[in-house]
Design a protein around this motif. Structure first.
Motif, mmCIF file in Angstrom:
data_model
loop_
_atom_site.group_PDB
_atom_site.id
_atom_site.type_symbol
_atom_site.label_atom_id
_atom_site.label_comp_id
_atom_site.label_asym_id
_atom_site.label_seq_id
_atom_site.Cartn_x
_atom_site.Cartn_y
_atom_site.Cartn_z
ATOM 1 N N GLY A 134 -2.354 6.812 2.661
ATOM 2 C CA GLY A 134 -2.925 7.630 1.588
ATOM 3 C C GLY A 134 -3.011 6.942 0.240
ATOM 4 N N ALA A 135 -3.131 5.620 0.235
ATOM 5 C CA ALA A 135 -3.246 4.890 -1.029
ATOM 6 C C ALA A 135 -4.647 5.052 -1.601
ATOM 7 N N GLU A 136 -4.742 4.942 -2.932
ATOM 8 C CA GLU A 136 -6.044 4.839 -3.583
ATOM 9 C C GLU A 136 -6.469 3.380 -3.437
ATOM 10 N N LEU A 137 -7.325 3.130 -2.464
ATOM 11 C CA LEU A 137 -7.616 1.775 -1.999
ATOM 12 C C LEU A 137 -9.079 1.438 -2.203
ATOM 13 N N ASP A 138 -9.340 0.200 -2.632
ATOM 14 C CA ASP A 138 -10.691 -0.341 -2.607
ATOM 15 C C ASP A 138 -10.606 -1.792 -2.157
ATOM 16 N N VAL A 139 -11.697 -2.273 -1.601
ATOM 17 C CA VAL A 139 -11.778 -3.649 -1.103
ATOM 18 C C VAL A 139 -12.957 -4.334 -1.764
ATOM 19 N N VAL A 140 -12.710 -5.501 -2.341
ATOM 20 C CA VAL A 140 -13.801 -6.345 -2.813
ATOM 21 C C VAL A 140 -14.206 -7.235 -1.649
ATOM 22 N N MET B 160 0.825 -1.203 0.000
ATOM 23 C CA MET B 160 0.000 0.000 0.000
ATOM 24 C C MET B 160 0.862 1.257 0.000
ATOM 25 N N GLN B 161 1.943 1.250 0.801
ATOM 26 C CA GLN B 161 2.846 2.399 0.827
ATOM 27 C C GLN B 161 3.486 2.632 -0.537
ATOM 28 N N ALA B 162 3.955 1.536 -1.150
ATOM 29 C CA ALA B 162 4.595 1.663 -2.462
ATOM 30 C C ALA B 162 3.596 2.122 -3.511
ATOM 31 N N GLU C 217 -10.386 -5.052 6.007
ATOM 32 C CA GLU C 217 -10.629 -4.109 7.100
ATOM 33 C C GLU C 217 -9.329 -3.528 7.617
ATOM 34 N N LEU C 218 -8.319 -4.360 7.743
ATOM 35 C CA LEU C 218 -7.020 -3.862 8.199
ATOM 36 C C LEU C 218 -6.421 -2.897 7.190
ATOM 37 N N ALA C 219 -6.592 -3.170 5.902
ATOM 38 C CA ALA C 219 -6.100 -2.235 4.886
ATOM 39 C C ALA C 219 -6.754 -0.872 5.057
#
Length: 385
Positions: free
Chosen positions: A189-195, A125-127, A177-179
């Motif tokens: 600050g990642a552009e994150l989504d969870v399926v 996520m950081q990278a 959830e942890l992400a």
């Protein structure tokens, strides 16, 4: 039937896939309910192009023992590069991410803080944030259920690859959830989504989901092993065998100098909820005391909802130390960081110092409660189920 995030992605797709070159972080646990590999699904997916694979600890194919560093290879099945995130680097490098414009994470974690897959995800996520690459987490049930929280909160001064952020040993959260927690609380600050999974509820353990059990690592062959792992993994920080090199890792505990009958009697006398202890003898084929006959105990779980494995681990270390003061020792500090392994596993040096000072185990365990209450409130906005 519970559906994993990969099951849902296969059925419904995701808008981020369209036209993307995908890097996939996975291992053998990355399968659907009918055992189709996520590697195969994404390599054939019409909306994207799979261009790189990334393996966590134990490797992409799950065939490497704990702690063994890995090198860059080529996957013989589909001919793509496999970059190791457990070797020279634990974080995807710019070279690894060249040509990747979407990272996907699909890993079954162990439900505990010192399971390195959590931190492989956090570093990814950081990278991804640093390089402007979106990251998609395909969620899976946390195998020990999502209701019970246990253990001390990690002190950031003891951050490592077995614990990067201040969460308890047993956080009761899925990878997705942890992400969300890591992204929201620790400035990634990642552009994150969870399926999300479909059909999973917080009280469900893995064997209640209908999903196939695939070993998350070579030394967690069964859910029985994983049930006690949050506590007996602390034995790794001592000179006692945690059962690696046997067919019952983390369920068998012992050493050549242990009195099996006294240990079983002392542990059963504590009347810890949900577990009983039996004297055993075993010979590890690798790891501590390889080829030597060890005496100790086998843990038999009779009520996993009543069991508190981290508390059990503290009691077990105290009893081993009391019964065998002439032999028991902490596993020595590792170089180059020079920190005690028990401190990295506990997430602090408080546990070691309390045990050395003969603080009663019940008092040690009670001291965790304020931190757990605070964490329960902090995690609430990030829960998906």
């Amino acid at each position: 039937m519970v559906l994993s995030g990969l099951d849902v992605l296969r059925r419904e797709g995701h808008p981020w896939l369209r036209g993307r070159r995908v890097g996939l972080i996975t291992n053998p646990t990355g399968v659907t309910h009918d055992l189709q590999s996520g590697i195969d699904i994404l390599s054939r997916h019409p909306d994207c192009r799979l261009v790189a694979l990334f393996g966590p600890e134990h490797g992409l194919r799950g065939d490497v023992q704990a702690g063994v560093p890995l090198e860059v290879t080529t996957d013989p099945h589909i001919g793509l590069p496999v970059y190791s995130l457990y070797g020279a680097t634990q974080r995807p490098t710019p070279e690894m991410l060249q040509g990747v414009d979407l990272l996907i994470v699909d890993l079954q974690d162990g439900g505990v803080r010192f399971y390195t897959y959590l931190w492989t995800m956090a570093y990814a996520m950081q990278a991804a944030a640093d390089h402007g690459i979106p990251i998609l987490v395909l969620d899976r049930p946390t195998p020990l259920g999502g209701e019970i929280l246990e253990g001390p909160i990690l002190n950031p001064a003891f951050a490592s690859f077995v614990g990067l952020y201040p969460i308890p040993i047993r956080p009761g959260m899925t990878m997705g959830e942890l992400a969300r927690l890591f992204n929201g609380e620790y400035g990634i600050g990642a552009e994150l989504d969870v399926v999300c999974c479909q059909g999973w509820q917080r009280g469900l353990w893995f064997d209640q989901t209908g999903l196939p059990w695939v070993m998350p690592s070579p030394n967690l062959p069964t859910l029985d092993s994983l049930t006690v792992y949050p506590g007996t993994c602390l034995i790794e920080g001592t000179n006692v065998s945690e059962g690696r090199g046997t067919t019952r890792p983390f369920e068998l505990i012992g050493a050549p100098w242990v009195d099996a009958y006294r240990l079983a009697e002392a542990m059963n006398a504590l009347k810890l909820p949900g577990v009983r202890f039996r004297p055993v003898f075993f010979t590890p084929t690798f790891g501590k005391y390889q080829g030597e006959s060890c005496a100790g105990i086998q843990l038999h779980v009779c009520d996993r909802l009543a069991l508190r494995p981290v508390a059990l681990g503290v009691h077990l270390i105290q009893v081993l130390r009391q019964l065998h003061p002439e032999h028991f020792a902490w596993w020595p500090p590792r170089e180059p960081e020079g920190r005690w392994p028990i401190d990295l596993l506990a997430g602090n040096d408080t546990l070691r110092r309390q045990i050395e000072a003969n603080v009663p185990a019940d008092e040690i365990i009670a001291n965790w409660e304020p931190g757990l209450r605070e964490f329960a409130a902090r995690r609430r906005p990030y829960l998906l189920y």
